[in-house]
Design a protein around this motif. Sequence first.
Motif, PDB file in Angstrom:
ATOM      1  N   SER A 187      15.301  87.836 150.730  1.00  0.00           N
ATOM      2  CA  SER A 187      14.733  89.141 151.068  1.00  0.00           C
ATOM      3  C   SER A 187      13.803  89.589 149.959  1.00  0.00           C
ATOM      4  O   SER A 187      13.931  89.165 148.805  1.00  0.00           O
ATOM      5  N   ILE A 188      12.870  90.461 150.311  1.00  0.00           N
ATOM      6  CA  ILE A 188      11.909  91.019 149.359  1.00  0.00           C
ATOM      7  C   ILE A 188      12.052  92.517 149.348  1.00  0.00           C
ATOM      8  O   ILE A 188      12.096  93.152 150.408  1.00  0.00           O
ATOM      9  N   ASN A 189      12.097  93.085 148.171  1.00  0.00           N
ATOM     10  CA  ASN A 189      12.139  94.533 148.043  1.00  0.00           C
ATOM     11  C   ASN A 189      10.705  95.016 147.836  1.00  0.00           C
ATOM     12  O   ASN A 189       9.901  95.017 148.751  1.00  0.00           O
ATOM     13  N   ALA A 190      10.366  95.395 146.646  1.00  0.00           N
ATOM     14  CA  ALA A 190       9.018  95.900 146.381  1.00  0.00           C
ATOM     15  C   ALA A 190       8.026  94.757 146.180  1.00  0.00           C
ATOM     16  O   ALA A 190       8.383  93.676 145.719  1.00  0.00           O
ATOM     17  N   MET A 191       6.786  95.037 146.548  1.00  0.00           N
ATOM     18  CA  MET A 191       5.674  94.137 146.235  1.00  0.00           C
ATOM     19  C   MET A 191       4.547  94.993 145.677  1.00  0.00           C
ATOM     20  O   MET A 191       4.350  96.135 146.137  1.00  0.00           O
ATOM     21  N   GLY A 192       3.829  94.461 144.717  1.00  0.00           N
ATOM     22  CA  GLY A 192       2.801  95.288 144.112  1.00  0.00           C
ATOM     23  C   GLY A 192       1.699  94.501 143.454  1.00  0.00           C
ATOM     24  O   GLY A 192       1.717  93.256 143.423  1.00  0.00           O
ATOM     25  N   TRP A 193       0.745  95.244 142.939  1.00  0.00           N
ATOM     26  CA  TRP A 193      -0.411  94.680 142.247  1.00  0.00           C
ATOM     27  C   TRP A 193      -0.546  95.307 140.867  1.00  0.00           C
ATOM     28  O   TRP A 193      -0.407  96.532 140.720  1.00  0.00           O
ATOM     29  N   SER A 242      19.081  84.518 147.499  1.00  0.00           N
ATOM     30  CA  SER A 242      20.340  84.314 148.202  1.00  0.00           C
ATOM     31  C   SER A 242      20.965  85.667 148.482  1.00  0.00           C
ATOM     32  O   SER A 242      20.599  86.674 147.876  1.00  0.00           O
ATOM     33  N   TYR A 243      21.945  85.701 149.401  1.00  0.00           N
ATOM     34  CA  TYR A 243      22.596  86.951 149.770  1.00  0.00           C
ATOM     35  C   TYR A 243      23.311  87.569 148.574  1.00  0.00           C
ATOM     36  O   TYR A 243      23.257  88.781 148.364  1.00  0.00           O
ATOM     37  N   SER A 244      23.955  86.746 147.795  1.00  0.00           N
ATOM     38  CA  SER A 244      24.780  87.258 146.697  1.00  0.00           C
ATOM     39  C   SER A 244      24.000  87.472 145.407  1.00  0.00           C
ATOM     40  O   SER A 244      24.511  88.082 144.469  1.00  0.00           O
ATOM     41  N   GLY A 245      22.798  86.982 145.349  1.00  0.00           N
ATOM     42  CA  GLY A 245      22.032  87.103 144.116  1.00  0.00           C
ATOM     43  C   GLY A 245      21.398  88.473 143.967  1.00  0.00           C
ATOM     44  O   GLY A 245      21.351  89.268 144.900  1.00  0.00           O
ATOM     45  N   GLY A 246      20.911  88.734 142.749  1.00  0.00           N
ATOM     46  CA  GLY A 246      20.210  89.983 142.503  1.00  0.00           C
ATOM     47  C   GLY A 246      18.712  89.836 142.697  1.00  0.00           C
ATOM     48  O   GLY A 246      18.196  88.731 142.897  1.00  0.00           O
ATOM     49  N   TYR A 247      18.034  90.969 142.649  1.00  0.00           N
ATOM     50  CA  TYR A 247      16.586  90.937 142.783  1.00  0.00           C
ATOM     51  C   TYR A 247      15.960  90.498 141.461  1.00  0.00           C
ATOM     52  O   TYR A 247      16.329  90.981 140.391  1.00  0.00           O
ATOM     53  N   ILE A 248      15.022  89.593 141.549  1.00  0.00           N
ATOM     54  CA  ILE A 248      14.296  89.077 140.399  1.00  0.00           C
ATOM     55  C   ILE A 248      12.812  89.283 140.649  1.00  0.00           C
ATOM     56  O   ILE A 248      12.331  89.117 141.771  1.00  0.00           O
ATOM     57  N   ARG A 249      12.068  89.641 139.597  1.00  0.00           N
ATOM     58  CA  ARG A 249      10.630  89.856 139.735  1.00  0.00           C
ATOM     59  C   ARG A 249       9.882  88.546 139.495  1.00  0.00           C
ATOM     60  O   ARG A 249      10.046  87.900 138.454  1.00  0.00           O
ATOM     61  N   TYR A 250       9.072  88.200 140.472  1.00  0.00           N
ATOM     62  CA  TYR A 250       8.203  87.032 140.366  1.00  0.00           C
ATOM     63  C   TYR A 250       6.749  87.488 140.308  1.00  0.00           C
ATOM     64  O   TYR A 250       6.387  88.525 140.880  1.00  0.00           O
ATOM     65  N   TRP A 251       5.937  86.662 139.639  1.00  0.00           N
ATOM     66  CA  TRP A 251       4.517  86.981 139.468  1.00  0.00           C
ATOM     67  C   TRP A 251       3.651  85.845 139.994  1.00  0.00           C
ATOM     68  O   TRP A 251       4.016  84.659 139.909  1.00  0.00           O
ATOM     69  N   GLY A 252       2.481  86.235 140.501  1.00  0.00           N
ATOM     70  CA  GLY A 252       1.484  85.248 140.850  1.00  0.00           C
ATOM     71  C   GLY A 252       0.685  84.837 139.631  1.00  0.00           C
ATOM     72  O   GLY A 252       0.890  85.366 138.531  1.00  0.00           O
ATOM     73  N   GLN A 253      -0.241  83.908 139.832  1.00  0.00           N
ATOM     74  CA  GLN A 253      -1.013  83.374 138.712  1.00  0.00           C
ATOM     75  C   GLN A 253      -2.241  84.222 138.391  1.00  0.00           C
ATOM     76  O   GLN A 253      -2.854  84.039 137.342  1.00  0.00           O
TER      77      GLN A 253
END
Length: 121
Positions: free
Chosen positions: A30-36, A102-113
């Motif tokens: 799942s995805i929570n926030a997305m931003g620029w 995953s369902y049990s995991g926490g939210y992690i922030r990923y970045w594009g290049q």
Amino acid sequence: QVQLVESGGGLVQAGGSLRLSCVASGSIFSINAMGWYRQGPGKQRELVAVFASGGSTNYADSVKGRFTISRDNAKNTVYLQMNSLKPEDTAVYYCNADLKISYSGGYIRYWGQGTQVTVSS
């Protein structure tokens, strides 16, 4: 493995428009926030616009009324429509997403290049 890939950057004259896209792919639960965000020459990275999962948006004062953020949840994609561009908008633009793999995991922030936007005067 999760990837965020931006596209749509380029060179444009002042007053012109560009539309950036960012697609999140991979093992996403799942995805929570997305931003620029953006980072201009010699400057720190700064928030441009964010789109929360609840539908709320937030913009930097410098882009309000000119930029519009939107997202397509079915495509795991966030967009940034940039109008009335100014030379001071020149920067590398990065997208990010707070997501779970995953369902049990926490939210992690990923970045594009990042994608370069250059506005000429």
